[in-house]
Design an enzyme around this catalytic site. Structure first.
Site, short mmCIF file in Angstrom:
data_model
loop_
_atom_site.label_atom_id
_atom_site.label_comp_id
_atom_site.label_asym_id
_atom_site.label_seq_id
_atom_site.Cartn_x
_atom_site.Cartn_y
_atom_site.Cartn_z
N ARG A 70 29.97 1.64 -6.65
CA ARG A 70 29.30 2.57 -6.83
C ARG A 70 28.43 2.72 -7.07
NH1 ARG A 70 30.02 7.87 -5.40
NH2 ARG A 70 32.21 7.55 -5.11
N TYR A 124 4.82 3.04 6.74
CA TYR A 124 5.83 2.40 8.16
C TYR A 124 6.31 3.69 8.76
CZ TYR A 124 10.86 1.79 9.52
OH TYR A 124 11.92 1.24 10.35
N ASP A 189 4.28 1.27 -1.58
CA ASP A 189 5.25 0.46 -0.68
C ASP A 189 4.28 -1.00 -0.57
OD1 ASP A 189 6.09 -1.03 1.09
OD2 ASP A 189 7.06 0.52 2.48
N LYS A 214 12.94 -6.97 4.60
CA LYS A 214 11.17 -8.25 4.71
C LYS A 214 11.33 -9.66 3.96
CE LYS A 214 11.07 -4.71 7.91
NZ LYS A 214 11.85 -2.99 7.31
#
Length: 410
Positions: A70, A124, A189, A214
């Site tokens: 982590r 988005y 973005d 994507k």
């Protein structure tokens, strides 16, 4: 390790193949290794305590072997190094999804008491919802690009834009937007464009967001998100990631690093097909309007004269599904899926009409894709809209043709 001067001379295509992999030959390896460990042995607990204190204080990536996955992971670090190189930033920090990456960015600024965000629609749909819902204690002011400077307040932590925008593919002058921000960080973005088509940091953006799910992954089989930024902001993002647990799994990082190696080839090939489809759609009487960005790309949006739901139901080669950026072509109805969570009035005012369809063009043959679109458009056509030899010129048709020609030439 190679110097910045050496790597600065590399083209994007070369960086996509080699960034994050420079040490492999010295390790006696050809393919990047996949490290799935969740924890790592340490026999010096005093030194380990010092490294953990250092991270808690600075957020810098720990020197030496990892401590806990982590906190850091070697495979994930390779992907971060590679994407930062492609975007031209000092650093990058990866997360479990694009939304986790945006959440961490908002938390970093919110922790400084800067909870106000200036944003430009469309974004988005889930980004829009996260900003406007108040889930993270943020307050958002929605503006046109020309209104960014006037909307900034003393407690503004971020200006957020998406260009080309999801789903209308509207473009914003990034350099002008960055100038309007003043000292407030501009977050761009860059999911649709990828660093193949634009590198927002070169235009003044301090933060570059990707839904790595994507185009960076490119095969529809991995979730991830990443923020490319300077090292100072990266340190704060790492601390938030460690505290909140939105880490990218190393297997996902492995797939994303592999995806980067073919990113320029995939984006350019799909963009050529998208430009040709945009041109054909602009000449089709069953299509009222086509949206295609000046910088090109593999995304096309278009508004039908008939029922868009019937078009979605009639495709056979193209997959009717949410998401984008895969090697296969996808089509979806934003008002029903990706932007359903945005209020209807806000959707309409930002150009997301109820007849708009968004298509992510893949690597199939363009004539096969057109044949599928052609029969699907006929299935969804209004009774009065039948194919004719003389095309009906829709709004922005000439602009779409020009953009498509320019993209095809590139």
């Amino acid at each position: 390790m190679e110097t910045n001067a050496q790597t600065a001379r590399r083209s994007l295509a070369t960086e996509a193949v080699h960034a994050g992999r420079e040490d492999l030959a010295r390790l006696g390896l050809h393919a990047p290794p996949l490290d799935l460990s969740t924890t790592y042995p340490s026999y010096d607990s005093r030194a380990e305590a010092a490294r953990i204190d250092e991270f808690a204080t600075t957020g810098a990536r720990p020197e030496g072997p990892p401590v806990y996955s982590r906190l850091d992971n070697p495979t994930t670090a390779r992907f971060e190094t590679a994407l930062a190189r492609l975007e031209g930033t000092e650093s990058a920090v990866a997360f479990a999804s694009g939304m986790a990456a945006l959440t961490a960015t908002l938390l970093v600024r919110g922790a400084m008491g800067l909870r106000h965000v200036v944003a430009v629609r469309p974004l988005y749909g889930c980004s829009d919802h996260l900003l406007g819902s108040g889930l993270l204690g943020t307050e958002v002011t929605w503006v046109d690009p020309a209104g960014i400077a006037d909307a900034i307040r003393p407690d503004t932590g971020l200006v957020m834009i998406e260009s080309p925008a999801n789903p209308t593919l509207a473009e914003i002058d990034l350099r002008a937007a960055a100038h309007s921000c003043g000292e407030v960080p501009l977050l761009v973005d860059n999911t649709f464009a990828t660093p193949v088509l634009q590198r927002p940091a070169e235009s003044g953006a301090r933060l570059v967001l990707h839904s790595a799910t994507k185009y960076l992954g490119g095969h529809g089989d991995v979730l991830g998100g990443i923020v490319a930024c300077d090292e100072d902001f990266a340190r704060k993002l790492r601390q938030v990631r460690f505290a909140t647990g939105g880490v990218l799994h190393p297997l996902a990082a492995y797939l994303l690093l592999r995806g980067l190696s073919t990113l320029p080839v995939r984006v350019r090939a799909a963009s050529a097909s998208a430009a040709e489809l945009a041109r054909r759609l602009a000449d089709d009487p069953r299509v009222e309007r086509v949206h295609y960005p000046r910088i090109g790309g593999a995304m096309v949006a278009f508004e039908t004269t008939g029922d868009p739901h019937e078009v979605i139901g009639a495709v056979r080669l193209i997959t009717p599904a949410v998401s984008l950026g895969s090697v296969d072509s996808l089509i979806q109805h934003p008002a029903s899926i990706s932007h359903r969570i945005v209020a209807e009035g806000d959707r309409h005012s930002s150009g997301v009409s109820d007849r708009l369809l968004r298509m992510s063009v893949g690597l199939e043959d363009v004539d096969d894709l057109w044949a599928d679109l052609d029969q699907a458009l006929s299935a969804g056509a209004a009774p009065s809209a039948t194919p004719a030899s003389a095309p009906v010129v829709a709004p922005r048709t000439s602009a779409v043709r020009a953009a498509a020609r320019a993209a095809a030439a590139n």
